[in-house]
Design a protein around this motif. Structure first.
Motif, PDB file in Angstrom:
ATOM      1  N   ASP A  63      66.593 -49.341 -61.204  1.00 49.42           N
ATOM      2  CA  ASP A  63      67.463 -50.172 -60.361  1.00 49.42           C
ATOM      3  C   ASP A  63      66.770 -50.570 -59.058  1.00 49.42           C
ATOM      4  O   ASP A  63      67.395 -50.701 -58.024  1.00 49.42           O
ATOM      5  CB  ASP A  63      68.775 -49.453 -60.077  1.00 49.42           C
ATOM      6  CG  ASP A  63      68.565 -48.116 -59.379  1.00 49.42           C
ATOM      7  OD1 ASP A  63      67.404 -47.706 -59.214  1.00 49.42           O
ATOM      8  OD2 ASP A  63      69.566 -47.479 -59.007  1.00 49.42           O
ATOM      9  N   VAL A  64      65.463 -50.770 -59.127  1.00 50.07           N
ATOM     10  CA  VAL A  64      64.700 -51.109 -57.936  1.00 50.07           C
ATOM     11  C   VAL A  64      64.539 -52.629 -57.817  1.00 50.07           C
ATOM     12  O   VAL A  64      64.418 -53.329 -58.823  1.00 50.07           O
ATOM     13  CB  VAL A  64      63.323 -50.405 -57.951  1.00 50.07           C
ATOM     14  CG1 VAL A  64      62.413 -51.004 -58.993  1.00 50.07           C
ATOM     15  CG2 VAL A  64      62.665 -50.461 -56.610  1.00 50.07           C
ATOM     16  N   ASP A  65      64.601 -53.110 -56.582  1.00 49.73           N
ATOM     17  CA  ASP A  65      64.303 -54.508 -56.307  1.00 49.73           C
ATOM     18  C   ASP A  65      62.915 -54.541 -55.688  1.00 49.73           C
ATOM     19  O   ASP A  65      62.721 -54.152 -54.539  1.00 49.73           O
ATOM     20  CB  ASP A  65      65.343 -55.097 -55.343  1.00 49.73           C
ATOM     21  CG  ASP A  65      65.069 -56.551 -55.008  1.00 49.73           C
ATOM     22  OD1 ASP A  65      64.183 -57.168 -55.647  1.00 49.73           O
ATOM     23  OD2 ASP A  65      65.743 -57.076 -54.097  1.00 49.73           O
ATOM     24  N   ILE A  66      61.959 -54.975 -56.458  1.00 53.47           N
ATOM     25  CA  ILE A  66      60.555 -54.934 -56.044  1.00 53.47           C
ATOM     26  C   ILE A  66      60.320 -55.778 -54.791  1.00 53.47           C
ATOM     27  O   ILE A  66      59.393 -55.509 -54.016  1.00 53.47           O
ATOM     28  CB  ILE A  66      59.649 -55.351 -57.224  1.00 53.47           C
ATOM     29  CG1 ILE A  66      58.302 -54.642 -57.154  1.00 53.47           C
ATOM     30  CG2 ILE A  66      59.440 -56.823 -57.298  1.00 53.47           C
ATOM     31  CD1 ILE A  66      58.346 -53.230 -57.556  1.00 53.47           C
ATOM     32  N   ALA A  67      61.158 -56.766 -54.534  1.00 53.07           N
ATOM     33  CA  ALA A  67      61.009 -57.619 -53.356  1.00 53.07           C
ATOM     34  C   ALA A  67      61.179 -56.830 -52.058  1.00 53.07           C
ATOM     35  O   ALA A  67      60.658 -57.227 -51.020  1.00 53.07           O
ATOM     36  CB  ALA A  67      62.010 -58.765 -53.414  1.00 53.07           C
ATOM     37  N   GLU A  68      61.884 -55.699 -52.108  1.00 48.23           N
ATOM     38  CA  GLU A  68      62.062 -54.859 -50.920  1.00 48.23           C
ATOM     39  C   GLU A  68      60.738 -54.288 -50.421  1.00 48.23           C
ATOM     40  O   GLU A  68      60.632 -53.899 -49.263  1.00 48.23           O
ATOM     41  CB  GLU A  68      63.011 -53.693 -51.224  1.00 48.23           C
ATOM     42  CG  GLU A  68      64.434 -54.100 -51.470  1.00 48.23           C
ATOM     43  CD  GLU A  68      65.302 -52.905 -51.842  1.00 48.23           C
ATOM     44  OE1 GLU A  68      64.901 -51.757 -51.586  1.00 48.23           O
ATOM     45  OE2 GLU A  68      66.382 -53.141 -52.400  1.00 48.23           O
TER      46      GLU A  68
END
Length: 174
Positions: A63-68
């Protein structure tokens, strides 16, 4: 014993708070200050700046947003169809061999071993079986490998990147 059980046992034996969490002091081979020992229920707010040194973790990528992580970290994503995949296990072992080198290069590691979960990372990067992906600080995919890579190989690839070259030069000057 599956991979997660082995890592949990490793964490218990080495007193790591998370299966693969290592403080910056420990990664550099220094032992933490004697008063830096925390009980399990100690709140993070109780830590001084020195004791709250960044930790290296291998995190779930479901559930990671790589853009962060753009402009701050170089994500390495390890995909496998199962945590029992020998290539996956070899890759995790390789990554744990030289944690200081990864921390110096601002690497954060994510794993995804469940193709049925259809995580955002899987949808974006479309792995087939085992795959190692290196993403640059700019958010672009810099490397895709179908076999495990050592930290040395990853470090050499990262060190050739223009942004890393600027980081090295800035460190020399300042």
């Amino acid at each position: 014993m599956n991979r997660l059980q082995r890592l949990t046992l490793l964490a218990a034996l080495t007193a790591l708070p998370l299966a693969q969490s290592v403080s910056a002091q420990e990664a550099e081979g220094q032992s933490p200050a004697p008063d830096a020992t925390l009980s399990e229920d100690a709140a993070p707010a109780d830590l001084s700046a020195e004791e709250a040194a960044p930790a290296f973790e291998i995190r779930d990528g479901y559930d990671v947003d790589i853009a962060e992580y753009q402009w701050t970290h170089r994500p390495v994503v390890v995909f496998a169809d199962s945590p029992a995949d020998p290539r996956y296990q070899e890759q995790i072992d390789e990554l744990l061999q030289d944690i200081p080198a990864l921390m110096t290069r601002d690497v954060v590691v994510f794993v995804d071993t469940d193709p049925k979960a259809r995580s955002a990372l899987r949808k974006k990067l479309r792995p087939r079986g085992f795959m190692l992906v290196l993403i640059g600080k700019d958010g672009g995919v810099k490397l895709r490998k179908p076999l495990p890579w050592s930290v040395r190989e990853l470090s050499r690839t990262i060190d050739k990147m223009p942004m890393r070259q600027r980081e090295i030069e800035a460190r020399r000057e300042g």
